[in-house]
Each structure stands twice: as structure tokens, then as C-alpha cells.
Scaffold this active site. Structure first.
Site, PDB file in Angstrom:
ATOM      1  N   GLU A   1       0.845  -1.198   0.000  1.00  0.00           N
ATOM      2  CA  GLU A   1       0.000   0.000   0.000  1.00  0.00           C
ATOM      3  C   GLU A   1       0.881   1.249   0.000  1.00  0.00           C
ATOM      4  O   GLU A   1       1.949   1.258   0.609  1.00  0.00           O
ATOM      5  CB  GLU A   1      -0.892  -0.027   1.245  1.00  0.00           C
ATOM      6  CG  GLU A   1      -1.904   1.090   1.345  1.00  0.00           C
ATOM      7  CD  GLU A   1      -2.841   0.886   2.535  1.00  0.00           C
ATOM      8  OE1 GLU A   1      -3.484   1.869   2.940  1.00  0.00           O
ATOM      9  OE2 GLU A   1      -2.933  -0.251   3.059  1.00  0.00           O
TER      10      GLU A   1
ATOM     11  N   GLU B   1      -3.170  10.405   3.156  1.00  0.00           N
ATOM     12  CA  GLU B   1      -4.373  10.431   3.984  1.00  0.00           C
ATOM     13  C   GLU B   1      -4.487  11.792   4.662  1.00  0.00           C
ATOM     14  O   GLU B   1      -3.595  12.200   5.405  1.00  0.00           O
ATOM     15  CB  GLU B   1      -4.323   9.314   5.022  1.00  0.00           C
ATOM     16  CG  GLU B   1      -4.342   7.926   4.380  1.00  0.00           C
ATOM     17  CD  GLU B   1      -4.265   6.805   5.384  1.00  0.00           C
ATOM     18  OE1 GLU B   1      -5.253   6.089   5.556  1.00  0.00           O
ATOM     19  OE2 GLU B   1      -3.186   6.655   6.001  1.00  0.00           O
TER      20      GLU B   1
END
Length: 258
Positions: free
Chosen positions: A132, A136
Site C-alpha cells: 500500500e 491520507e
């Protein structure tokens, strides 16, 4: 499942290198730019009818994904779906992408307890290790974005980068350049983090995601949950430029790197 035993550390290292090379060869996505004048269903899949676990207080709903005025709009609102009191929006590519430049221009939601995310991901549900790469934006602090990456489910690489003027006040550009020997993160064209440790570099091609979700459990990370009405995350553009390809739009980070 067939068990494979490897006789020596040298053979094991060679196998890992070969696996990584094969994983990049397995990427199915080509270079593209999407301005979201429409939602291309050949490229995108809308998450609908589930959530990512007990930490998430909303259910993904296709009703919370729309294209409006040339933007992709993801919403978070009070709308009971299944066992959650809130509904939220997420899209993901149907293809997986390898080394190259990933870019998005977006405006974040602005409530504490919400996460406006632009990231890539692959995992066990795809019969791959959990790799990943993340941007964010946490509603508790809209003057920064958190970057992070996971390699075979191991994270702990978080770093905060400034978003001058506020991630919710206007559109900002987020990009990362993923190569075999490095991972570089950019905010509005400025390099904010560089990773060169081989152990911290993802190896598997991944899907591209946009999501807006909330929590009332992860207070230390995302802040106390606060809801006073529908929240929106707005994405103006996304692009992927594979290594060696021409950049996909004039202001692309990939143009400046070539």
C-alpha cells in the site's frame, strides 16, 4: 496449497527478486489521465455494500459516489446502511498499476474523525501480499497530509507533510513516484518524503483508490468523530504515468522528472 522449500539464502534472494520483477510485469494498467467529466466504468469500480472493519463507522455506498461539474465527488452522510449509521464513498480501479508517477488533484472533507484518502493497495483478497502507498488527509488537522507505505502488511512509515492554506480550502496536488529503488512523495510539486530502504519499498502492482470514510474508534489517529452534516471530498483529476511514458498533462510531476 503446495509447500515449497528453498535450500539456501542465495536461492531465496534470487527467488524474491524474480517474484518482484514478475509482479511488475503483471501490472495491467497503462498510463492515463482522468478529468472526471464522466465516470469511466471500464476503469473504475464503485465500492458498495460493505465496510473495512469494526473501526469504520460507515458502509460504502454507490449513492455516495457521483460525477458533478467535471469532478468526482465522494460524500459522507447520515444514512443507515446495513449495520452502520453512516454511508460513505469509495472508488477503485479495476486494473493494477506498477512503477511510475501517480497524481491526484483534490479537495478534502473538513470534519474531525474523517479521512480523505488517495492511495494504492493490493492484498490477500487479490491473492497478493498487502502492499500500500498512502496520502491520507485527516479532518482533525487540515494543514497537513500523512504519507505512509506498507510492505507485506508492515507499515509504521508515517510522515506528516504541510499543506499550506489548508487541504479543505481549495484543490491541492498530491503525487508519488514509485520506482524499483525509491518512493518519493510530493505535495503541490514539492518533494516532502523520499524512501530508499529496499525493505520499505512495495513490490506488487496495486489498484488506485479514492475514499472518504469515518471512525468513532480511532480517536488518537483521526481525532474525535464530529458530524454536523454531509461532508464531501472532491477530486478534479487523477493520472498515472508509467515509467518511460510521456507525462499525461502539462503540469504533471512526471513532466518535470523527464
Amino acid at each position: 496449497m503446495t509447500s515449497i522449500r528453498i535450500a539456501s539464502p542465495i536461492f531465496a534472494m534470487a527467488a524474491l527478486v524474480a517474484q518482484a520483477a514478475h509482479a511488475q510485469d503483471a501490472a495491467t494498467g497503462a498510463s492515463f489521465v482522468d478529468d472526471f467529466n464522466t465516470l469511466d466504468m471500464k476503469r473504475w469500480y464503485i465500492s458498495d455494500g460493505w465496510n473495512n472493519g469494526a473501526h469504520q463507522n460507515c458502509t460504502w455506498s454507490k449513492k455516495n459516489v457521483k460525477v458533478e461539474d467535471g469532478n468526482l465527488v465522494l460524500t459522507f452522510d447520515k444514512q443507515p446502511v446495513k449495520d452502520r449509521d453512516f454511508a460513505c464513498g469509495e472508488i477503485q480501479t479495476k486494473q493494477v498499476f506498477g512503477y511510475g508517477t501517480y497524481e491526484a488533484r483534490l479537495k478534502a472533507a473538513d470534519a474531525s474523525g474523517l479521512n480523505s484518502a488517495f492511495f494504492t493497495f493490493i492484498g490477500p483478497m487479490n491473492k497478493k501480499p498487502h502492499d500500500e502507498i498512502d496520502f491520507e488527509i485527516l479532518g482533525k488537522n487540515l494543514n497537513a497530509v500523512q504519507v505512509n507505505q506498507y510492505v507485506s502488511a508492515k507499515g509504521g512509515n508515517e510522515k506528516m507533510a504541510d499543506v499550506h492554506g489548508g487541504a479543505n480550502k481549495g484543490f491541492n496536488d498530491y503525487a508519488f513516484v514509485w520506482q524499483k529503488d525509491s518512493l518519493r512523495f510530493y505535495v503541490n510539486g514539492k518533494l516532502v518524503n523520499e524512501v530508499t530502504d529496499p525493505a520499505k519499498l512495495p513490490k506488487n502492482p496495486q489498484k488506485i483508490f479514492f475514499s472518504l470514510w469515518g471512525t468513532d474508534k480511532l480517536k488518537d489517529w483521526m481525532g474525535p468523530f464530529s458530524f454536523s452534516g454531509t461532508q464531501t471530498m472532491t477530486i478534479d483529476r487523477v493520472a498515472f504515468t508509467a515509467e518511460g511514458d510521456k507525462c499525461q498533462f502539462p503540469d504533471s510531476v512526471a513532466c518535470k522528472l523527464n
